[in-house]
Design a protein around this motif. Structure first.
Motif, PDB file in Angstrom:
ATOM      1  N   GLY A 116       4.713  19.802  46.604  1.00  0.00           N
ATOM      2  CA  GLY A 116       5.390  20.813  45.592  1.00  0.00           C
ATOM      3  C   GLY A 116       6.250  19.960  44.576  1.00  0.00           C
ATOM      4  O   GLY A 116       6.741  20.573  43.348  1.00  0.00           O
ATOM      5  N   GLY A 117       6.482  18.582  44.749  1.00  0.00           N
ATOM      6  CA  GLY A 117       6.969  17.798  43.583  1.00  0.00           C
ATOM      7  C   GLY A 117       6.052  17.638  42.645  1.00  0.00           C
ATOM      8  O   GLY A 117       4.846  18.072  42.760  1.00  0.00           O
ATOM      9  N   ARG A 118       6.384  16.672  41.599  1.00  0.00           N
ATOM     10  CA  ARG A 118       5.437  16.113  40.688  1.00  0.00           C
ATOM     11  C   ARG A 118       5.438  14.778  40.692  1.00  0.00           C
ATOM     12  O   ARG A 118       6.246  14.082  40.931  1.00  0.00           O
ATOM     13  CB  ARG A 118       5.751  16.893  39.384  1.00  0.00           C
ATOM     14  CG  ARG A 118       5.609  18.406  39.037  1.00  0.00           C
ATOM     15  CD  ARG A 118       6.355  18.812  37.863  1.00  0.00           C
ATOM     16  NE  ARG A 118       6.258  20.254  37.743  1.00  0.00           N
ATOM     17  CZ  ARG A 118       5.247  21.011  37.491  1.00  0.00           C
ATOM     18  NH1 ARG A 118       3.960  20.591  37.161  1.00  0.00           N
ATOM     19  NH2 ARG A 118       5.171  22.272  37.390  1.00  0.00           N
ATOM     20  N   ASP A 119       4.103  14.293  40.336  1.00  0.00           N
ATOM     21  CA  ASP A 119       3.785  13.152  40.175  1.00  0.00           C
ATOM     22  C   ASP A 119       4.173  12.438  38.868  1.00  0.00           C
ATOM     23  O   ASP A 119       4.856  13.390  38.017  1.00  0.00           O
ATOM     24  CB  ASP A 119       2.378  12.882  40.351  1.00  0.00           C
ATOM     25  CG  ASP A 119       1.274  13.250  39.457  1.00  0.00           C
ATOM     26  OD1 ASP A 119       1.854  13.686  38.452  1.00  0.00           O
ATOM     27  OD2 ASP A 119       0.150  13.055  39.601  1.00  0.00           O
ATOM     28  N   ASP A 120       4.295  11.155  38.429  1.00  0.00           N
ATOM     29  CA  ASP A 120       4.402  10.641  37.047  1.00  0.00           C
ATOM     30  C   ASP A 120       3.830  11.461  36.014  1.00  0.00           C
ATOM     31  O   ASP A 120       4.494  11.375  34.939  1.00  0.00           O
ATOM     32  CB  ASP A 120       3.956   9.203  36.970  1.00  0.00           C
ATOM     33  CG  ASP A 120       4.338   8.307  38.410  1.00  0.00           C
ATOM     34  OD1 ASP A 120       5.558   9.048  38.776  1.00  0.00           O
ATOM     35  OD2 ASP A 120       4.143   7.457  38.524  1.00  0.00           O
ATOM     36  N   ARG A 121       2.797  11.909  36.169  1.00  0.00           N
ATOM     37  CA  ARG A 121       1.990  12.564  35.051  1.00  0.00           C
ATOM     38  C   ARG A 121       2.437  13.992  35.094  1.00  0.00           C
ATOM     39  O   ARG A 121       1.681  14.935  34.198  1.00  0.00           O
ATOM     40  CB  ARG A 121       0.592  12.398  35.091  1.00  0.00           C
ATOM     41  CG  ARG A 121       0.261  11.208  34.416  1.00  0.00           C
ATOM     42  CD  ARG A 121      -1.096  10.871  34.577  1.00  0.00           C
ATOM     43  NE  ARG A 121      -1.753  10.267  36.047  1.00  0.00           N
ATOM     44  CZ  ARG A 121      -3.029  10.286  36.524  1.00  0.00           C
ATOM     45  NH1 ARG A 121      -3.792  10.502  35.809  1.00  0.00           N
ATOM     46  NH2 ARG A 121      -2.907   9.841  37.694  1.00  0.00           N
ATOM     47  N   GLY A 173      -3.294  16.941  49.761  1.00  0.00           N
ATOM     48  CA  GLY A 173      -3.935  16.366  48.501  1.00  0.00           C
ATOM     49  C   GLY A 173      -3.646  14.726  48.677  1.00  0.00           C
ATOM     50  O   GLY A 173      -3.030  14.161  49.574  1.00  0.00           O
ATOM     51  N   PRO A 174      -4.399  13.910  47.906  1.00  0.00           N
ATOM     52  CA  PRO A 174      -4.308  12.455  48.071  1.00  0.00           C
ATOM     53  C   PRO A 174      -3.017  11.770  47.699  1.00  0.00           C
ATOM     54  O   PRO A 174      -2.732  10.555  48.084  1.00  0.00           O
ATOM     55  CB  PRO A 174      -5.406  11.936  47.056  1.00  0.00           C
ATOM     56  CG  PRO A 174      -5.555  13.087  46.124  1.00  0.00           C
ATOM     57  CD  PRO A 174      -5.039  14.192  46.637  1.00  0.00           C
ATOM     58  N   ASP A 175      -2.172  12.473  47.190  1.00  0.00           N
ATOM     59  CA  ASP A 175      -0.763  11.642  46.675  1.00  0.00           C
ATOM     60  C   ASP A 175       0.430  11.819  47.509  1.00  0.00           C
ATOM     61  O   ASP A 175       1.426  11.442  47.063  1.00  0.00           O
ATOM     62  CB  ASP A 175      -0.569  12.272  45.353  1.00  0.00           C
ATOM     63  CG  ASP A 175      -1.784  12.212  44.221  1.00  0.00           C
ATOM     64  OD1 ASP A 175      -2.409  11.201  44.123  1.00  0.00           O
ATOM     65  OD2 ASP A 175      -1.820  13.367  43.493  1.00  0.00           O
TER      66      ASP A 175
END
Lengths: 555, 814
Positions: free
Chosen positions: B409-414, B422-424
């Motif tokens: 639910g959070g966001r990655d660097d991009r 998911g993989p992250d």
């Protein structure tokens, strides 16, 4: 773990096993904060809702008590998240308070600045608020007291209304207790309302809501505006007030389509209040005609939307709502809570019945098998015509005739939705028909004749759903209704629930066409009553002969 | 010698101290270097060093100099600092703020009176500090990494280095002293004034409010400020601004053209002679509230049962209607919303459930064309276990998974949203942090509960340098997840949760099992067409009711509602009205209410007015007589034919059998295509094959002391060899691993096989990489030696010709 009577479900329902030794004790403990949703024979269902928890807070209960009750009576472990949720929800009530400020008038004050910041920033709140007096206080436009409460409830921060009420124009009213007295539950209901300031009292049909209203008026000692559903109900209120209170003919006015009297106690119909001409409500002046000290709403569950809007402007006056059920088909229970007030008293129907104040009732669903030709016609009818068709079939009419025959000698009401059907039935049964176009005068004459036993059979349309006092009706036969309306079913049953002089059991028939939408709607309509503990029996129309008559109570 | 080797090979407690001190050179006074310091330490201390700084022992350094070099390398030092607690780090700050060769007393003074003794011992053990209490030295790399400790500026001496002799002279003069002309002496004089509390107070006595305010902002750091023309010439007489006022008196020093700094000595005086505002010498106590342990246990058990049921429901749901696996990994928003609504759980809880199911190997991607998420074959086995066992599988998987559901639910660097599955969502530190959080909870007495904030405080104190966003965020997540999964409730761990954490899985299962209510075999039927199961049902009854009615509410009890559709569902799977009523009657404590009986009979009466049947094949023939003839033939008995209409027969036997039989009977039937076939097939619930999950890497198990001892010996031996070489006039060849002729090697190996002795060998592997090993030979044959390699904790095969030399552990130096 205790072997308690209560099971707390993760969806915030509470199941109470009624045969358990501690059930009664538990019921009393949870009643202040949980709302009774269903009360069939073995397991009653209560629900924890924010409204219910806030009601409890308003009544002075705190989260710790609630949690303790849940833990004490619960059979299994109570989900911890639910307990946290209860505490958090209850904590939200009263963070914001509507108060009278000596300088600024009506203000919204808080003990938690962050909450005030949050609501002040809300788009819906901004136009209702004035300047910020200090970090913890903001001015509220006096005219927006109701709107503010509505919006705050939607935002999840219900305000505690401590701004008080105007006393209104004083007017002496006293109960004339001649050969009667307030019943215990009526007393509790009035007290609950009076200490809470404003709110709703929920009592079954026939349990004497009018008396509660009259007692509230006697408590207020002030001019009163009573809003009722229709003219007949208005007359009945008038009649009852004359009989039970010190009020005289001159003191009670009727404000309806026919008459426009404004007296210290004025009874107005919803219809006249909501009449518009050229988009303007023409009778709003009534609200300002006098300095009302108390406003009574009869049948709150039917309150039309415009009345809600008007009520929003009446927040400085005490308000009492009366109803048999808070179930609203339109889901506006939240508006009732914020505009009229929290529920102040509620008693399960079966309890009142057990005390002997309403007649026990026997509900029977009579299933009619349609003839082959009728079934074919039904199958090919347009979908929107189907309900009308199946609920007015000739087979049904024949069954109604047989039921009436079966109960000859008793006071019988036949209730239906479709005028053609009612006219037809009136003709076949040789009984007068009361419908929308019947003049008030004729209606009153017929009702009076029915009460005295002069006539024993009446065919009525939905005009008789509410507030018609027909104590001697012992049998009601419902032939059609407003689709799946649950409250209508409850109201109609209410027609036969006045206690009978001989203590006999009332009989309520719902005649339905088998294998049609009629049957589906009937199932939905019955839900409220089934949940209140009225178990429907189902019989086949061929077996009517085996049914007993409504019998005097042997005990 | 043999006796000695035996003694440390035995499984018993290893000897803590071995008399070594006399072997090496004992330096006079304080050690001059870390190497020297290490040489003076006894084995127990060295052992503690390589135990607590594991990166120093792989591979085992050749000697103490190598050990010291590695211990002072920047990455290794950084790693060591990362694991220090707050007090120890504050002691490090103080040490860095002080010049070398300070004493413990100095440290204590600057620490505001807190006792640094324990911290200093710890730092010495970790080889970050060396020397006795009177003469402490902190390693260069620590100084470099810490930089400006606790926001203190550079020492005046260093800061003033940029000033020319002329400017220094003026400064000294301005301070009312006589310049010496020697810059070093001038600096000393300046420091004497500004670094002394009394004289500094004197200087500041006639400063105005603006000066005090400026000093106040610089005192607690950052100690530098930017000003234009910082290096302008200022004098006491000509100072116009607060900055100039301070510059003129040496209380600020210009570092370059645009920066001024507050010298360390000045700051320390202004700080009241201490480095830190607050020194928290103790681990913060748990902020705890009293709880009833049995309540915690029961609440957690309830949550555990719910979690197990939800995972079961989830996988059942996905078995028939699997969500698509996104190309980027994970599952899409819509599938998530649909599933969360069906299970009546929040988005966060759903993420936790699917992640846990996947971690437990119950959920994997599969499918033929599109990748979908499906329950695995493992799920079928899992489903058959009882609740407590199923819980243990889930909770155990959650404990060791590297995935962090809270990140979803959070966001990655991009800026992309992180999807569940998911993989992250993987973070290699996750199991370790999870363990740390839960151990904090386990640390509480059974009757206390704590909060995430308190746990976070304690973790931050234990390792402030590690207290990153993930670690602090995970505290809340882990505590919440532990409650959803039923390891604990309300900020306390339940008994079964504690046992699982301690690794006693069976005990955890037993404990949980005892807490769960016994399954019931009865229900309460009510006239409003509901049935209430006042507790968990036996699986058979639950299954039957699941067919007969729809679940309306779940929790400790289950509320079912009967409806047309649900009763029809039961009739559809082959129940008769009588069976339905019989089942209800059998399991109900009260008579079946009349409306319910009516519902069942009513639905069953309508049921089947339109008939659909299952036939394997049909026969169609325009000639009714032919069909009548076939039907009359005795040979078709096995086909189970039935006449549906004058021209149609249905057969229960498969089409092949039907055709064959008819041909045998002399007919010439033709097979029809599948169009119009009325066979009703219920699609099988699908399964993905269970993935071969790499078993989670075992958390680096602490090496047994025996092995550490061996390593210490090896280092010590190497060091002796090296120091001996240094002293020996001729040889330079014996540095590093032992070197000996193959013949001797073989002899030593054979002897070790017999005696069970451990050898230190030099070994060149297949890639030509030289290394040293500690081995315990088991068998020598065919040019190979099989031996237990102590450092790798495994049996390895070494080829004898690659062994460059061997020596008994205790004799390498001789």
């Amino acid at each position: 773990m205790t072997d308690g009577p209560l099971i707390v479900q993760s969806d915030k329902t509470l199941l109470l096993e009624v045969d358990h030794d501690l059930a009664e004790q538990c019921r009393h403990a949870i009643a202040p904060f949980a709302e009774l949703e269903r009360s069939p024979e073995h397991v009653h269902t209560y629900r924890l809702t924010p409204l219910g928890l806030w009601n409890a807070r308003a009544a002075g209960h705190d989260a710790e008590q609630v949690v303790d009750v849940l833990l004490r009576f619960s059979r299994y472990a109570v989900p911890h998240s639910l307990l946290v949720d209860v505490a958090e929800t209850m904590d939200r009530y009263g963070r914001l308070r509507l108060e009278k400020h000596p300088v600024h008038g009506l203000v919204l004050a808080t003990s938690d600045r962050a909450v005030l910041e949050e609501v002040v920033r809300s788009k819906r709140m901004a136009p209702l608020l004035g300047e910020r007096v200090d970090p913890d206080t903001v001015v509220v436009h006096a005219s927006e007291r109701g709107h503010v409460k509505q919006v705050l409830l939607k935002l999840g921060w219900p305000a505690e209304d401590l701004a008080g009420y105007v006393d209104g124009e004083a007017h002496p009213i006293a109960l004339r207790k001649e050969g009667w007295d307030l019943r215990a539950y009526q007393r509790e209901a009035v007290d609950g309302f009076w200490h809470g300031g404003s709110g709703v009292v929920v009592l079954p049909c026939g349990a004497g809501k009018t008396i509660v209203g009259a007692a509230a008026m006697a408590e207020a000692q002030a001019t009163t505006l009573i809003l009722v559903t229709n003219t007949v109900a208005a007359r009945q209120w008038r009649h009852e007030l004359l009989a039970r209170t010190s009020l005289t003919e001159d003191e009670i006015g009727e404000y309806s389509g026919a008459r426009k009297e404004i007296r210290p106690v004025t009874i107005a119909t919803y219809q006249v209040m909501t009449t518009r001409r050229k988009g303007v409500y023409r009778h709003l002046e009534l609200l300002d005609a006098r300095d009302w000290g108390l406003i009574l709403y009869d049948e709150v569950h039917l309150l039309p939307a415009p009345i809600f809007r008007m009520t929003a402007d009446l927040q400085a006056r005490r308000r009492l709502g009366l109803t048999a059920t808070l179930v609203r088909e339109d889901g506006r229970e939240g508006d009732v809570f914020s505009l009229i007030g929290p529920k102040r008293y509620d008693a399960p129907w079966k309890d009142i019945e057990a005390q002997g104040y309403i007649a026990p009732a026997d509900c029977v669903e009579v299933r009619v098998t349609l003839s082959d030709s009728e079934r074919l016609a039904y199958a090919t009818a347009e979908p929107e015509e189907r309900y009308r068709f199946c609920s007015t079939t000739a087979s049904k009419t024949r069954v109604v005739e047989r039921l009436v025959e079966h109960h000859r000698g008793e006071q019988v009401l036949v209730i239906g939705q479709y005028i053609d059907q009612l006219d037809d039935l009136g003709e076949r049964l040789d009984a007068p028909v009361i419908k929308g176009e019947t003049t008030v005068k004729t209606r009153e004459r017929l009702f009076e004749a029915f009460r005295t036993g002069e006539i024993s059979l009446l065919v009525v349309s939905k005009v008789a759903n509410f507030s018609i006092d027909l104590p001697e009706a012992t049998v009601a036969i419902q032939v059609s209704g407003t689709f799946g309306s649950r409250q209508e079913e409850a109201q109609r049953l209410g027609r036969v629930l006045r206690p009978k002089s001989d203590g006999r059991t009332a009989r309520f028939y719902a005649v339905t066409a088998r294998d049609t939408v009629d049957q589906d709607f009937a199932a939905h309509r019955q839900r409220f009553l089934a949940e209140q503990g009225y178990a429907y029996r189902i019989v086949d129309s061929d077996d009517i002969g085996d049914l007993g008559r409504s019998t005097p109570d042997s005990g | 010698m043999e006796r000695h080797v035996r003694s440390w090979r035995t499984a018993g407690p290893a000897p803590r101290t071995v008399g070594r001190m006399s072997d090496g050179p004992v330096p006079e006074g304080a050690p001059r270097s870390l190497t020297e310091d290490l040489r003076t330490r006894d084995d127990a201390v060295l052992l503690a060093l390589i135990r607590d700084r594991p990166d120093l022992r792989t591979p085992v350094p050749a000697d103490l100099a190598a050990l010291a070099a590695r211990a002072t390398s920047r990455p290794s030092t950084q790693r060591a600092l990362d694991h220090l607690d707050q007090l120890t780090l504050q002691v490090v700050d103080v040490l860095v703020a002080l010049p070398d060769h300070s004493s413990a007393r100095d440290v204590r003074a600057l620490l505001g009176g807190a006792d640094p003794a324990t911290a200093l011992d710890r730092l010495r053990t970790l080889a970050l500090v060396y020397g006795p209490d009177e003469d402490l030295t902190v390693t260069r790399s620590v100084r470099d990494i810490v930089g400006e400790p606790a926001g203190l500026g550079p020492p005046a001496e260093q800061a003033l280095r940029g000033y020319g002799p002329a400017r220094l002279s003026r400064l000294v003069a301005d301070l009312g002293l006589s310049p010496s002309g020697d810059p070093i002496e001038d600096v000393r004089r300046v420091v004497q004034v500004v670094g002394d509390a009394a004289s500094l107070r004197g200087l500041l006595a006639d400063a105005d409010a603006a000066v005090h305010q400026l000093l106040a902002t610089l005192t607690w750091g950052p100690p530098t400020g930017r000003v234009d023309r910082a290096d302008r010439e200022v004098t006491v007489a000509g100072a116009a601004t607060p900055v100039e006022w301070l510059l003129a008196r040496g209380l600020l020093v210009a570092r370059d053209a645009s920066t001024v700094a507050l010298p360390r000595e000045v700051a320390l005086v202004l700080r009241g002679g201490r480095v830190h505002r607050d020194v928290q010498a103790e681990l913060p106590a748990h902020v705890s509230t009293p709880v009833d342990p049995s309540r915690t246990d029961h609440a957690a058990a309830g949550a555990a049962a719910t979690a197990v049921r939800l995972v079961d429901d989830l996988l059942e749901l996905w078995a028939s209607d699997p969500p698509k696996a996104l190309r980027a990994g994970g599952i899409g928003v819509r599938d998530r919303a649909r599933t969360a609504a069906a299970l009546e759980v929040s988005d966060d809880d759903l993420t936790l459930l699917v992640e846990t199911a996947q971690a437990a190997g119950l959920l994997a991607t599969g499918g033929d064309l599109d990748e979908v998420w499906l329950p695995t074959t493992t799920y079928d086995a899992w489903r058959d276990q009882d609740v407590a066992h199923r819980w243990q599988v889930l909770a155990g998987a959650w404990l060791s998974t590297v995935r962090v559901p809270g990140l979803a639910g959070g966001r990655d660097d991009r800026g992309r949203v992180l999807a569940p599955l998911g993989p992250d969502l993987a973070r290699s530190l996750a199991p370790q942090v999870r363990g740390e959080v839960l151990r904090e909870l386990a640390d509480l007495p059974r009757d206390r509960a704590t909060t995430a904030a308190s746990v976070a405080d304690r973790l931050r104190w234990r390792a402030p340098r590690l207290a990153g966003r993930l670690r602090q965020g995970m505290v809340g997540w882990v505590m919440r997840e532990a409650e959803v999964l039923g390891l604990g409730a309300g900020g306390a761990l339940a008994g079964h949760g504690r046992q699982l954490l301690a690794g006693s899985r069976d005990e955890a299962v037993t404990a949980l099992h005892a807490l769960l209510p016994e399954p019931l075999d009865h229900i309460l039927l009510q006239a409003d067409l509901t049935a209430v199961a006042p507790g968990p049902l036996t699986s058979e009854l639950a299954h039957r009711l699941g067919v007969l009615a729809d679940v309306e509410s779940r929790g400790g009890a289950t509320v079912y509602r009967f409806s047309d559709a649900s009763v029809r569902r039961a009739l559809d799977v082959g129940w008769s009205a009588a069976e339905v009523l019989a089942v209800l009657g059998e399991h109900s404590r009260t008579p079946v209410p009349q409306p319910l009986a009516y519902l069942v009979t009513d639905v069953s009466r309508r049921h089947g007015r339109v008939r659909a049947g299952v036939a394997s094949a049909y026969l169609r023939c325009d000639d009714e007589a032919t069909l009548t003839e076939i039907l009359a033939d005795k040979r078709v008995a096995g086909l189970r034919l039935r006449r549906l209409a004058p021209t149609v027969l249905a057969a229960q036997a498969p089409i092949d059998t039907v055709l064959q039989r008819l041909r045998e009977m002399g007919h010439a039937p033709a097979a029809e295509g599948p169009d119009g076939d009325v066979v009703v097939r219920r699609p099988d619930a699908r399964r993905a094959s269970a993935p071969r999950r790499p078993s989670p890497a075992p958390a680096a198990a602490p090496l047994p002391d025996v092995v550490l001892h061996a390593a210490v010996r090896a280092i010590r031996a190497g060091d002796r060899a090296r120091t001996a070489v240094k002293r020996s006039p001729d040889g330079a060849s014996t540095v590093g691993p032992p070197s000996s002729p193959t013949v001797d090697v073989l002899a030593l190996l054979s002897e070790a096989v017999v005696t069970g002795e451990t050898l230190w060998i030099g070994y060149v592997d297949a890639h030509g990489q030289a290394s040293q090993r500690l081995i315990e030979p088991v068998v020598v044959q065919g040019g190979f030696v099989e031996a237990f390699d102590h450092l790798r904790q495994a049996v390895r095969t070494f080829s004898v010709h690659r062994i460059t030399g061997a020596a008994a552990v205790d004799e390498t130096a001789s």
